[in-house]
Enzyme design. Structure first.
Site, PDB file in Angstrom:
ATOM      1  N   ASP A  90       0.810  -1.216   0.000  1.00 35.72           N
ATOM      2  CA  ASP A  90       0.000   0.000   0.000  1.00 35.72           C
ATOM      3  C   ASP A  90       0.851   1.276   0.000  1.00 35.72           C
ATOM      4  OD1 ASP A  90       0.910  -0.343   2.579  1.00 35.72           O
ATOM      5  OD2 ASP A  90      -0.939   0.336   3.524  1.00 35.72           O
ATOM      6  N   GLU A  91       2.175   1.141  -0.001  1.00 33.46           N
ATOM      7  CA  GLU A  91       3.078   2.283  -0.081  1.00 33.46           C
ATOM      8  C   GLU A  91       3.692   2.339  -1.468  1.00 33.46           C
ATOM      9  OE1 GLU A  91       5.831   2.586   3.174  1.00 33.46           O
ATOM     10  OE2 GLU A  91       4.450   1.542   4.494  1.00 33.46           O
TER      11      GLU A  91
END
Length: 111
Positions: A90-91
């Site tokens: 998710d980064e």
């Protein structure tokens, strides 16, 4: 977290009661582990921060995309780059740059 050496279950904590010290016990077998009042440090180990080396082989820069970005080492205006996902999904990916100045060749990373 402690686990039972006999059956592998998660040990539960039991508060001290009527002079008996606190302890860990297994809910499925008769294993009991007394908790000592003092903490024992078995071994001290000094943590050493290692220098990360970013390696983009010289021959790979020919096929890599180029970007106009100043090198923090020599201020040359062009660099080759690659992106890699090195953290959680998710980064965003981390971008690795390599200066295209033949005398410099400095490598650095940025987000």
């Amino acid at each position: 977290m402690e686990f039972c050496p006999t059956c592998g279950n998660f040990l539960q904590y039991e508060l001290p009661h009527m002079g008996r010290p606190a302890r860990f016990f297994c809910p499925t077998c008769p294993y009991v582990c007394q908790i000592e009042a003092k903490v024992k440090i078995k071994k001290k180990q000094r943590l050493v921060k290692k220098e990360a080396s970013l390696v983009i082989p010289e021959k790979d820069t020919e096929n890599m995309p180029k970007i106009d970005v100043p090198c923090p080492n020599c201020s040359h205006g062009k660099a080759a780059f690659q992106q890699h996902q090195i953290r959680k999904a998710d980064e965003g990916p981390t971008t690795f740059y390599k200066c295209l100045n033949e005398k410099c060749g400095h490598q650095w990373s940025g987000d």
